[in-house]
Design a protein around this motif. Structure first.
Motif, PDB file in Angstrom:
ATOM      1  N   GLY A  24      35.441  28.354  21.744  1.00 25.27           N
ATOM      2  CA  GLY A  24      34.368  27.263  22.031  1.00 25.27           C
ATOM      3  C   GLY A  24      34.742  26.988  23.340  1.00 25.27           C
ATOM      4  N   ASP A  25      34.415  25.667  23.767  1.00 25.53           N
ATOM      5  CA  ASP A  25      34.319  24.915  25.105  1.00 25.53           C
ATOM      6  C   ASP A  25      35.584  24.723  25.534  1.00 25.53           C
ATOM      7  N   ALA A  26      36.756  24.243  24.332  1.00 27.35           N
ATOM      8  CA  ALA A  26      38.069  23.810  24.520  1.00 27.35           C
ATOM      9  C   ALA A  26      39.136  24.986  24.481  1.00 27.35           C
ATOM     10  N   VAL A  27      38.499  26.127  23.912  1.00 27.52           N
ATOM     11  CA  VAL A  27      39.299  27.207  23.593  1.00 27.52           C
ATOM     12  C   VAL A  27      38.601  28.575  23.878  1.00 27.52           C
ATOM     13  N   ASN A  28      39.170  29.048  24.920  1.00 25.81           N
ATOM     14  CA  ASN A  28      38.493  30.307  25.166  1.00 25.81           C
ATOM     15  C   ASN A  28      39.364  31.282  25.957  1.00 25.81           C
ATOM     16  N   THR A  29      39.000  32.483  25.994  1.00 27.92           N
ATOM     17  CA  THR A  29      39.788  33.623  26.868  1.00 27.92           C
ATOM     18  C   THR A  29      39.345  33.724  28.349  1.00 27.92           C
ATOM     19  N   ILE A  30      40.535  34.124  28.954  1.00 32.74           N
ATOM     20  CA  ILE A  30      40.253  34.551  30.494  1.00 32.74           C
ATOM     21  C   ILE A  30      40.379  35.988  30.486  1.00 32.74           C
ATOM     22  N   PRO A  31      39.354  36.524  31.296  1.00 36.92           N
ATOM     23  CA  PRO A  31      39.200  37.913  31.409  1.00 36.92           C
ATOM     24  C   PRO A  31      40.281  38.431  32.490  1.00 36.92           C
ATOM     25  N   LEU A  32      40.830  39.759  31.987  1.00 35.12           N
ATOM     26  CA  LEU A  32      41.654  40.274  32.862  1.00 35.12           C
ATOM     27  C   LEU A  32      40.987  40.948  34.106  1.00 35.12           C
ATOM     28  N   PRO A  33      41.646  41.064  35.472  1.00 34.19           N
ATOM     29  CA  PRO A  33      40.977  41.493  36.360  1.00 34.19           C
ATOM     30  C   PRO A  33      40.492  42.842  36.309  1.00 34.19           C
ATOM     31  N   GLU A  34      39.341  43.158  36.944  1.00 35.07           N
ATOM     32  CA  GLU A  34      38.616  44.507  36.871  1.00 35.07           C
ATOM     33  C   GLU A  34      39.041  45.310  38.254  1.00 35.07           C
ATOM     34  N   THR A  35      39.222  44.553  38.933  1.00 36.53           N
ATOM     35  CA  THR A  35      39.539  45.308  40.425  1.00 36.53           C
ATOM     36  C   THR A  35      40.980  44.783  40.979  1.00 36.53           C
ATOM     37  N   PHE A  36      41.785  45.754  41.632  1.00 34.40           N
ATOM     38  CA  PHE A  36      43.055  45.410  42.093  1.00 34.40           C
ATOM     39  C   PHE A  36      43.463  45.668  43.464  1.00 34.40           C
ATOM     40  N   GLU A  37      42.295  45.093  44.356  1.00 34.14           N
ATOM     41  CA  GLU A  37      42.696  45.101  45.630  1.00 34.14           C
ATOM     42  C   GLU A  37      43.992  43.852  45.981  1.00 34.14           C
ATOM     43  N   ASP A  38      44.336  44.107  47.269  1.00 29.42           N
ATOM     44  CA  ASP A  38      45.330  42.968  47.491  1.00 29.42           C
ATOM     45  C   ASP A  38      44.511  41.566  47.873  1.00 29.42           C
ATOM     46  N   ILE A  39      45.068  40.759  47.190  1.00 28.42           N
ATOM     47  CA  ILE A  39      44.470  39.464  47.750  1.00 28.42           C
ATOM     48  C   ILE A  39      45.006  38.854  49.162  1.00 28.42           C
ATOM     49  N   PRO A  40      43.807  38.645  49.998  1.00 28.84           N
ATOM     50  CA  PRO A  40      44.158  37.973  51.429  1.00 28.84           C
ATOM     51  C   PRO A  40      44.839  37.093  51.446  1.00 28.84           C
ATOM     52  N   GLU A  41      45.961  37.070  52.583  1.00 29.32           N
ATOM     53  CA  GLU A  41      46.749  35.888  52.729  1.00 29.32           C
ATOM     54  C   GLU A  41      46.013  34.749  53.117  1.00 29.32           C
ATOM     55  N   GLY A  42      46.281  33.700  52.506  1.00 26.12           N
ATOM     56  CA  GLY A  42      45.805  32.284  52.892  1.00 26.12           C
ATOM     57  C   GLY A  42      44.674  32.047  51.767  1.00 26.12           C
ATOM     58  N   THR A  43      44.542  32.818  50.820  1.00 21.00           N
ATOM     59  CA  THR A  43      43.376  32.570  49.595  1.00 21.00           C
ATOM     60  C   THR A  43      43.857  31.514  48.673  1.00 21.00           C
ATOM     61  N   VAL A  44      43.186  30.562  48.403  1.00 16.63           N
ATOM     62  CA  VAL A  44      43.744  29.175  47.709  1.00 16.63           C
ATOM     63  C   VAL A  44      43.639  29.635  46.231  1.00 16.63           C
ATOM     64  N   CYS A  45      44.532  29.377  45.503  1.00 17.05           N
ATOM     65  CA  CYS A  45      44.758  29.745  44.147  1.00 17.05           C
ATOM     66  C   CYS A  45      45.093  28.427  43.308  1.00 17.05           C
ATOM     67  N   ARG A  46      44.779  28.485  41.925  1.00 13.15           N
ATOM     68  CA  ARG A  46      45.264  27.403  40.959  1.00 13.15           C
ATOM     69  C   ARG A  46      46.654  27.866  40.429  1.00 13.15           C
ATOM     70  N   ILE A  47      47.516  26.869  40.102  1.00 15.62           N
ATOM     71  CA  ILE A  47      48.599  26.961  39.376  1.00 15.62           C
ATOM     72  C   ILE A  47      48.553  25.866  38.193  1.00 15.62           C
ATOM     73  N   THR A  48      48.773  26.133  37.068  1.00 16.12           N
ATOM     74  CA  THR A  48      48.622  25.139  36.002  1.00 16.12           C
ATOM     75  C   THR A  48      49.678  25.444  35.120  1.00 16.12           C
ATOM     76  N   GLY A  49      50.035  24.222  34.431  1.00 15.75           N
ATOM     77  CA  GLY A  49      51.261  24.257  33.374  1.00 15.75           C
ATOM     78  C   GLY A  49      51.688  22.698  33.035  1.00 15.75           C
ATOM     79  N   TRP A  50      52.625  22.982  31.940  1.00 17.51           N
ATOM     80  CA  TRP A  50      53.286  21.735  31.426  1.00 17.51           C
ATOM     81  C   TRP A  50      54.738  21.942  31.799  1.00 17.51           C
ATOM     82  N   GLY A  51      55.734  20.907  31.379  1.00 15.47           N
ATOM     83  CA  GLY A  51      56.964  21.218  31.637  1.00 15.47           C
ATOM     84  C   GLY A  51      57.595  19.659  31.290  1.00 15.47           C
ATOM     85  N   THR A  52      59.041  19.403  31.704  1.00 12.39           N
ATOM     86  CA  THR A  52      59.396  18.183  31.571  1.00 12.39           C
ATOM     87  C   THR A  52      59.876  17.393  32.778  1.00 12.39           C
TER      88      THR A  52
END
Length: 282
Positions: free
Chosen positions: A144-172
């Motif tokens: 549903g809205d709070a629980v859902n899947t993330i698709p695996l990539p369909e293409t495998f080209e190199d990601i250009p330098e400088g592309t802004v990406c998200r990092i997410t997580g928990w910890g202590t």
């Protein structure tokens, strides 16, 4: 990426910009206090909008009264992808989906056991290669809205330098208490040649790895974020593997297992019961 930090001054509810000098001091304090811990939250990130990353999985293992925390990504209703270096135990490790707070009783949460572990067959803890692992859950998640899947990539080209990406997580935190809410930060893809130079005295950076630069405000992942996803232009590109210690050190890099065609084929074959974790046909 974040160009400034804001804070509340005194008892006023108005957000006031921090001066550059004070920003530097606070960032340095964060570096000294947070990065030295064993399991640390996202460095210099922010709370995400609750349940806005519905694919994030909180992975917890309680053994001999000690809890370890990793993160992962829901890729099928009953399959989670994470890092192989996370020390998990079937039927003891639990996965919580739909979580924003680690401790609050949220209606959106779905909790289940891990019943089977599939680390990549040639994972090598010493050299950090093939650091990827599939977890089969005890039941399928209700999507549903709070629980859902993330698709695996369909293409495998190199990601250009400088592309802004998200990092997410928990910890202590540095005090040993869990960061209660899901954190996120933005980092940029680092040129592979630069990453190879960064790690040349310790690890071999392979074609199956992708690197990010520690952000201008020292945005970084740390050990508590193991297995968390790297998302670039809304595409799932990597699984958090390792980084420099202390976390958030300027001019260093963080390394992810890149979701190359090799790994995506392996994942699909495991899920479809066509091969075992070593790549042997069943």
């Amino acid at each position: 990426m974040y160009s400034s930090i804001t804070c509340k001054i005194g008892t006023s509810s108005m957000n006031q910009p921090i001066t550059a000098h004070l920003c530097y001091l606070l960032t340095a304090a964060c570096f000294l206090l947070i990065c030295e811990g064993a399991n640390i939250k996202i460095i210099n990130g922010h709370d995400v909008i609750p349940h806005s990353r519905p694919y994030i999985a909180l992975i917890e293992t309680l053994k001999e009264n000690k809890k370890s925390v990793c993160a992962g990504s829901l890729i099928k209703p009953d399959w989670v992808l994470t890092a192989a270096h996370c020390k998990l135990i079937a039927n003891i490790t639990t996965v919580t989906l739909g979580a924003h707070s680690m401790t609050q009783n949220e209606f959106e949460k779905q909790k289940m056991q891990v019943i089977r572990l599939f680390p990549y067959g040639t994972y090598n803890r010493t050299v950090k290669q093939n650091d990827i692992q599939l977890l089969q859950l005890s039941k399928k998640a209700t999507l549903g809205d709070a629980v859902n899947t993330i698709p695996l990539p369909e293409t495998f080209e190199d990601i250009p330098e400088g592309t802004v990406c998200r990092i997410t997580g928990w910890g202590t935190t540095e005090s040993g208490n869990h960061s209660d809410t899901l954190k996120e930060a933005h980092v940029a893809i680092l040129k592979k040649k630069k990453c190879i130079r960064d790690w040349r005295h310790k690890y071999l950076i392979t074609a199956d790895m992708i690197c990010t630069n520690v952000g201008s405000d020292r945005q970084d992942t740390c050990k508590g974020d193991s297995g968390s996803p790297l998302v670039c232009d809304d595409v799932f590109r990597g699984v958090n593997s390792f980084g420099y210690v202390p976390c958030g050190t300027p001019e260093t890099s963080n390394v992810f297992t890149q979701l190359t065609q090799k790994y995506v084929l392996w994942i699909n074959n495991i899920i479809n019961n066509e091969i075992d974790s070593w790549g042997k046909e069943i």
